[in-house]
Design a protein around this motif. Structure first.
Motif, PDB file in Angstrom:
ATOM      1  N   ASP A 185      -5.501  -7.937   4.012  1.00 42.52           N
ATOM      2  CA  ASP A 185      -4.076  -8.249   4.031  1.00 42.52           C
ATOM      3  C   ASP A 185      -3.296  -7.088   4.613  1.00 42.52           C
ATOM      4  N   VAL A 186      -3.944  -5.916   4.630  1.00 39.02           N
ATOM      5  CA  VAL A 186      -3.331  -4.721   5.199  1.00 39.02           C
ATOM      6  C   VAL A 186      -4.184  -4.287   6.378  1.00 39.02           C
ATOM      7  N   LEU A 187      -3.563  -4.246   7.556  1.00 36.06           N
ATOM      8  CA  LEU A 187      -4.323  -3.830   8.738  1.00 36.06           C
ATOM      9  C   LEU A 187      -3.768  -2.522   9.272  1.00 36.06           C
ATOM     10  N   LEU A 188      -4.679  -1.600   9.556  1.00 37.50           N
ATOM     11  CA  LEU A 188      -4.268  -0.342  10.169  1.00 37.50           C
ATOM     12  C   LEU A 188      -4.758  -0.355  11.611  1.00 37.50           C
ATOM     13  N   LEU A 189      -3.831  -0.257  12.541  1.00 34.54           N
ATOM     14  CA  LEU A 189      -4.201  -0.275  13.960  1.00 34.54           C
ATOM     15  C   LEU A 189      -3.985   1.124  14.539  1.00 34.54           C
ATOM     16  N   ASP A 190      -5.090   1.789  14.889  1.00 33.74           N
ATOM     17  CA  ASP A 190      -5.008   3.170  15.365  1.00 33.74           C
ATOM     18  C   ASP A 190      -4.830   3.187  16.884  1.00 33.74           C
ATOM     19  N   GLU A 191      -3.651   3.543  17.326  1.00 37.25           N
ATOM     20  CA  GLU A 191      -3.303   3.596  18.747  1.00 37.25           C
ATOM     21  C   GLU A 191      -3.868   2.408  19.521  1.00 37.25           C
TER      22      GLU A 191
ATOM     23  N   GLN B 276       4.964  -5.490   1.900  1.00 37.11           N
ATOM     24  CA  GLN B 276       4.301  -6.724   2.327  1.00 37.11           C
ATOM     25  C   GLN B 276       5.078  -7.339   3.490  1.00 37.11           C
ATOM     26  N   GLY B 277       4.338  -7.819   4.451  1.00 43.76           N
ATOM     27  CA  GLY B 277       4.950  -8.531   5.565  1.00 43.76           C
ATOM     28  C   GLY B 277       5.709  -7.662   6.547  1.00 43.76           C
ATOM     29  N   GLU B 278       5.499  -6.359   6.522  1.00 38.24           N
ATOM     30  CA  GLU B 278       6.208  -5.524   7.494  1.00 38.24           C
ATOM     31  C   GLU B 278       5.233  -4.842   8.466  1.00 38.24           C
ATOM     32  N   VAL B 279       5.792  -4.470   9.624  1.00 37.07           N
ATOM     33  CA  VAL B 279       5.058  -3.609  10.544  1.00 37.07           C
ATOM     34  C   VAL B 279       5.643  -2.220  10.377  1.00 37.07           C
TER      35      VAL B 279
ATOM     36  N   GLY C 288       2.601 -12.873   5.860  1.00 38.97           N
ATOM     37  CA  GLY C 288       2.630 -11.996   4.691  1.00 38.97           C
ATOM     38  C   GLY C 288       1.704 -10.793   4.770  1.00 38.97           C
ATOM     39  N   LYS C 289       0.977 -10.675   5.884  1.00 33.56           N
ATOM     40  CA  LYS C 289       0.115  -9.498   6.001  1.00 33.56           C
ATOM     41  C   LYS C 289       0.959  -8.288   6.389  1.00 33.56           C
ATOM     42  N   ALA C 290       0.488  -7.112   6.019  1.00 30.97           N
ATOM     43  CA  ALA C 290       1.210  -5.889   6.355  1.00 30.97           C
ATOM     44  C   ALA C 290       0.410  -5.100   7.384  1.00 30.97           C
ATOM     45  N   VAL C 291       1.106  -4.510   8.330  1.00 29.51           N
ATOM     46  CA  VAL C 291       0.418  -3.809   9.416  1.00 29.51           C
ATOM     47  C   VAL C 291       0.924  -2.371   9.531  1.00 29.51           C
ATOM     48  N   VAL C 292      -0.022  -1.443   9.552  1.00 28.86           N
ATOM     49  CA  VAL C 292       0.318  -0.051   9.866  1.00 28.86           C
ATOM     50  C   VAL C 292      -0.055   0.164  11.320  1.00 28.86           C
ATOM     51  N   PHE C 293       0.929   0.588  12.087  1.00 28.16           N
ATOM     52  CA  PHE C 293       0.763   0.697  13.525  1.00 28.16           C
ATOM     53  C   PHE C 293       0.853   2.178  13.856  1.00 28.16           C
ATOM     54  N   ILE C 294      -0.220   2.720  14.421  1.00 24.41           N
ATOM     55  CA  ILE C 294      -0.228   4.155  14.702  1.00 24.41           C
ATOM     56  C   ILE C 294       0.003   4.363  16.192  1.00 24.41           C
ATOM     57  N   SER C 295       0.978   5.173  16.516  1.00 24.29           N
ATOM     58  CA  SER C 295       1.313   5.306  17.928  1.00 24.29           C
ATOM     59  C   SER C 295       2.105   6.582  18.185  1.00 24.29           C
ATOM     60  N   HIS C 296       2.119   7.002  19.419  1.00 23.75           N
ATOM     61  CA  HIS C 296       3.066   8.046  19.799  1.00 23.75           C
ATOM     62  C   HIS C 296       3.913   7.596  20.988  1.00 23.75           C
TER      63      HIS C 296
ATOM     64  N   LEU D 295       0.861  -1.179   0.000  1.00 25.56           N
ATOM     65  CA  LEU D 295       0.000   0.000   0.000  1.00 25.56           C
ATOM     66  C   LEU D 295       0.899   1.231   0.000  1.00 25.56           C
ATOM     67  N   ALA D 296       0.518   2.239  -0.777  1.00 32.11           N
ATOM     68  CA  ALA D 296       1.346   3.442  -0.811  1.00 32.11           C
ATOM     69  C   ALA D 296       0.475   4.672  -0.989  1.00 32.11           C
ATOM     70  N   ALA D 297       0.978   5.775  -0.480  1.00 36.94           N
ATOM     71  CA  ALA D 297       0.347   7.069  -0.699  1.00 36.94           C
ATOM     72  C   ALA D 297       1.407   7.966  -1.323  1.00 36.94           C
ATOM     73  N   ARG D 298       1.025   8.707  -2.347  1.00 35.57           N
ATOM     74  CA  ARG D 298       1.977   9.607  -3.012  1.00 35.57           C
ATOM     75  C   ARG D 298       1.407  11.024  -3.058  1.00 35.57           C
ATOM     76  N   GLY D 299       2.123  11.936  -2.468  1.00 32.40           N
ATOM     77  CA  GLY D 299       1.751  13.353  -2.531  1.00 32.40           C
ATOM     78  C   GLY D 299       0.356  13.644  -2.018  1.00 32.40           C
ATOM     79  N   VAL D 300      -0.005  12.966  -0.942  1.00 33.08           N
ATOM     80  CA  VAL D 300      -1.377  13.092  -0.459  1.00 33.08           C
ATOM     81  C   VAL D 300      -1.547  14.340   0.418  1.00 33.08           C
TER      82      VAL D 300
END
Lengths: 366, 514
Positions: free
Chosen positions: B173-179, B43-46, B203-211, B19-24
């Motif tokens: 396959d892509v999970l976004l976890l918000d805090e 793919q496959g990264e946190v 092989g799933k990819a995870v976006v992990f949102i945190s501070h 998944l990618a975002a460009r110039g958003v």
């Protein structure tokens, strides 16, 4: 559809928004009224001109308008003081009757034995108390039981109306004039209890009084602890609790004050115009019109004066319309316009708080 | 957008871009939430999105999952440009978001919640089938759950698992976890991290949102750091340090200052609770709470949200009447006698809800300064205005003016106004002795948070008794002389900060008895 409307909350409220909204509401209502008049075969321009001339061009016309505006200022204040706390006392109509009943009792019973100033004072004080007493169930149920004040105050209006009618038509009560044998009428209050008029005009000290009351309400809201506590309780009950402001007492007090102002409207009507408990002459919807006055003035006590004069002129012109040469325009046109103004004024609120955006959706990238 | 870079590709990596975002770019009224943001998930990264509150992480995530549409720029899924009009379309592309605030129906079972809103679900529900698949998914990814359990019986950590299973069930396959860890105990967070790792190993990819820097270092492969709506850096976790990330996050080096009292405390406690019990609907929200705070010390209340902290604060502040037990300020019983009695005895209170409880949003800032002050019949705004003007200067409060409505303030500035009102009151009187602060720095950026902590420290040094109630354990540990852990309304652990380990506190927060 590629176009849609989006609402955005305005970050900054500019002072002229609060003037623009009611003004556009009035213009929009006049436009809608014009369509209606045109469909019915009248010339809208001629009707509006007649309306304006009848109410605002001659000294008699202006003072007549002011005499109609006088109770509207009071009922406007009654509605406004409660509405700005999100307490919707829509029963000023019934509180006006209660004030008229109590005030006319004072005028009949006490008026003849008192010097004029005291007699008038007695009428006014009693009318305030009458209005408060009538609002007491609304206030107490709201404050301590959380009962919906819109329903209780509206229902009590009918209690007030039928009580007033009963006292004159349905019984030989203290208020009924025994000397009149054909159509029952109210007993006249003593001359000493009359609020004097200016010369041969129909307006007088009653107007001066209500304007002073409007200023007093304005000062109360703006400069005193009472007004401050009312603002806090009205806009954030949680903050009131946090600050230790006794919300229930403030709600009780505000609704009683609102009722008292509604009662005073009845007292002023009795002392300056009706001079008796007159079920027909008092049941004109003045209390309900006060809601329109308050809404259009955005609950500002001094704005209420201006709006009441405008709507007073509109109501006053109703009769003049019927006698327009060649055209028999129904007097109800003025009430119809008043209703339309309220609808547009409520609608205009959203434009004061939000900005409208027409958004074109971005084209789909393929 | 430049055309010489092939969209959605990355020359640096051999792994595919999930998944990618460009110039958003995304604008909200008065706010540029995202400005020309580039983001790339392999793919496959946190991959952690790191940033302070308001940095634009959640906005970016919302665009990635279809909740918002970007004003400019493009989202790519496996190299192909996509346009997501709704989260449902996001799920159709295998992108699912787990929100911070759960979207579950408490009366439904786990399985029912999972299949709810699934477009593939036929009109006639097949609960058996769903239960079987939910069981499969939860086993495969280490998310222990009973598919037949009713959600209202589950703990917060279990509910989060339901949310995750829900997204996996839809084939994401892509999970976004918000805090995701905001509501978890340290142990529950560990379990979550294990789940995240088992997902990426498939092989799933995870976006992990945190501070929270510690967990970011622990769980992620790469980190994209955001500040004020822009990306300020993208680094591999193995090449960086928590300190380095913090610098990227705030734009200047920060130090985790540990502040302690002088050790000199007043002879008698300024704030005391004795055997306080508060019953609500037959349940004890507070159960036999006894604690005391002396002048010159900060006591920190730690605990996972919803274990009685809110009620403890309002009870100690005299606003809520305890069912039994007593609350004293400077020896005077104030239990349930209202905020005024408590203030009179010398207690001030900064509530967790700033705009709405601590401040009245619709009133001017000047009027808000008067909220907890003694008011004469005619309101004296002149003194309040002068005091506010002074506070604006001293606390560097960003406000359009003294007559602006409180609602226009940001969280940090609102908190400063509140503290200015409650703390300066304390400083002026001299005999005001106790301060209760709930979630003192929640939602504040690092600069404002530091300022607030320093101020609370100052109150302690000046001899005031301070009770800090916070869900941020790091904060409690960096400030408090003594720590008290609240679990289900009971004090389960208390002791000097130095003598308690994170593990001990974490176990206590989770209600595990040693």
């Amino acid at each position: 559809m590629n176009l849609r409307i989006r609402l955005e909350r305005r970050m900054h409220q500019r002072w002229w928004y609060s003037l623009l909204a009611p003004t556009s509401a009035i213009v929009a209502a006049l436009c809608v009224g014009a369509v209606f008049l045109a469909v019915k075969g009248f010339d809208p321009v001629a009707v509006y001109r007649a309306l304006f001339e009848a109410s605002f061009t001659s000294l008699y016309g202006i003072t007549d308008s002011l005499s109609v505006a006088t109770p509207l200022i009071m009922t406007g204040l009654a509605a406004g003081i409660a509405f700005r706390m999100n307490l919707f006392n829509i029963g000023a109509e019934g509180q006006l009757y209660a004030g008229a009943i109590a005030g006319s009792w004072a005028g009949i019973a006490l008026g003849k034995n008192l010097p004029p100033v005291l007699a008038v004072t007695a009428v006014l004080v009693l009318s305030v108390l009458g209005g408060m007493l009538f609002a007491l169930p609304v206030a107490a149920f709201k404050a301590y039981l959380g009962t919906n004040e819109i329903i209780t105050s509206l229902m009590l209006t009918f209690v007030g109306l039928y009580l007033m009618r009963f006292l004159i038509y349905g019984s030989t009560s203290f208020w009924r004039d025994p000397a009149v044998t054909n159509f029952p009428q109210g007993k006249k209050i003593a001359n000493a209890a009359w609020l004097p008029l200016f010369g041969s005009y129909r307006t007088g000290w009653g107007l001066v009084l209500v304007v002073l009351v409007a200023f007093a309400v304005w000062a109360l809201v703006k400069y005193t602890k009472v007004g401050y506590d009312m603002s806090v309780v009205g806009s954030s009950p949680a903050a009131a609790r946090y600050a230790g402001i006794p919300s229930k007492r403030v709600v009780l007090g505000a609704l009683l004050l609102s009722g008292g102002l509604g009662g005073l409207a009845g007292g002023v009507e009795v002392a300056s115009r009706a001079h008796a408990l007159d079920p027909n002459g008092l049941a004109l919807g003045l209390g309900f019109s006060g809601i329109v006055v308050a809404a259009l003035a955005r609950y500002h006590p001094l704005g209420i004066i201006v709006v009441a004069v405008f709507l007073g002129g509109l109501r006053n012109a109703g009769a003049a319309l019927q006698s327009m040469p060649g055209q028999r325009v129904p007097a109800e046109v003025s009430l119809m316009l008043q209703g339309a103004i309220l609808l547009f004024a409520i609608g205009a609120e959203i434009f004061v708080r939000y900005r409208l955006h027409l958004v074109r959706r971005p084209a789909v990238t393929k | 957008m430049s055309d010489n870079v092939l969209p959605g590709t990355t020359p640096a990596s051999s792994r595919g871009v999930a998944l990618a975002a460009r110039g958003v770019t995304k604008r909200f009224p008065g706010v540029l939430a995202n400005a020309d943001v580039d983001f790339e998930l392999l793919q496959g990264e946190v991959h952690t999105l790191l940033g302070e509150n308001g940095a634009g992480k959640s906005t970016l995530a919302a665009m990635l999952c279809g909740l918002y549409q970007p004003d400019e720029g493009q989202i790519y899924r496996s190299g192909k440009p996509i346009r997501l009009r709704s989260p449902r379309e996001g799920l159709a592309h295998g992108i699912g978001m787990v929100h911070q605030h759960f979207r579950l129906i408490p009366r439904f079972t786990v399985a029912e919640n999972v299949i709810l809103g699934d477009p593939k679900q036929s009109l006639l529900m097949k609960p058996g089938e769903a239960e079987r698949r939910v069981g499969e998914i939860s086993e495969r990814f280490g998310l222990p759950l009973d598919p037949r359990a009713v959600v209202s019986d589950l703990t917060v950590g279990q509910r989060q698992r339901v949310e995750i299973v829900k997204v996996l069930y839809r084939g994401a396959d892509v999970l976004l976890l918000d805090e995701p860890t905001a509501v978890l105990t340290p142990q529950e967070a560990e379990t979550l991290f294990a789940t995240v790792r088992s997902m990426t190993s498939e092989g799933k990819a995870v976006v992990f949102i945190s501070h929270k820097l510690g967990e970011v270092m622990a769980v992620s492969d790469r980190v994209t750091v955001m500040r004020a709506g822009r990306v300020t850096g993208e680094v591999a976790t193995k090449d960086t340090s928590a300190r380095n990330l913090a610098e990227l996050m705030v734009g200047r080096p920060v130090e985790q200052t540990v502040r302690r009292g002088t050790g000199q405390t007043s002879a008698t406690p300024y704030l005391e609770a004795h055997a306080v019990r508060l019953a609500d609907a037959g349940r004890n929200v507070l159960d036999d709470v006894t604690l005391s705070v002396h002048g010159g010390e900060i006591v920190g209340i730690a605990g996972v949200a919803g274990n009685g902290q809110r009620e403890l604060a309002t009870t100690l502040a005299g606003i809520t009447a305890p069912t039994s037990g007593s609350v004293r300020v400077g020896g005077v019983d104030i239990g349930g006698k209202g905020a005024k009695a408590a203030r009179h005895a010398g207690l001030t209170f900064v509530p967790e809800d700033r705009l709405g409880t601590g401040l009245v949003p619709g009133l001017s800032l000047t009027d808000n300064m008067l909220l907890t002050r003694r008011r004469s019949f005619f309101v004296n705004r002149r003194a309040a205005r002068a005091e506010l003007a002074e506070a604006i200067e001293r606390f560097e409060i960003k406000a359009p003016g003294t007559e602006a409505e409180a609602r226009v303030l940001s969280g940090g500035n609102a908190q400063k106004v509140l503290l200015a009102r409650e703390v300066s009151d304390a400083a002026k009187d001299g005999d005001v002795r106790a301060l209760i602060v709930s979630s003192p720095t929640r939602g504040l950026d690092i600069g404002a948070a530091e300022f607030v902590r320093e101020l609370l420290h100052q109150v302690r040094v000046d001899g005031g008794a301070v009770l800090v109630i916070s869900e941020d354990l790091d904060e409690v540990r960096s400030l408090a002389d003594r720590i008290v852990v609240l679990y289900r309304g009971q004090i389960v652990l208390s002791g000097a900060s130095e003598e308690l380990t994170v593990e001990q506190i974490g176990m206590a927060m989770a209600g595990v008895k040693e």
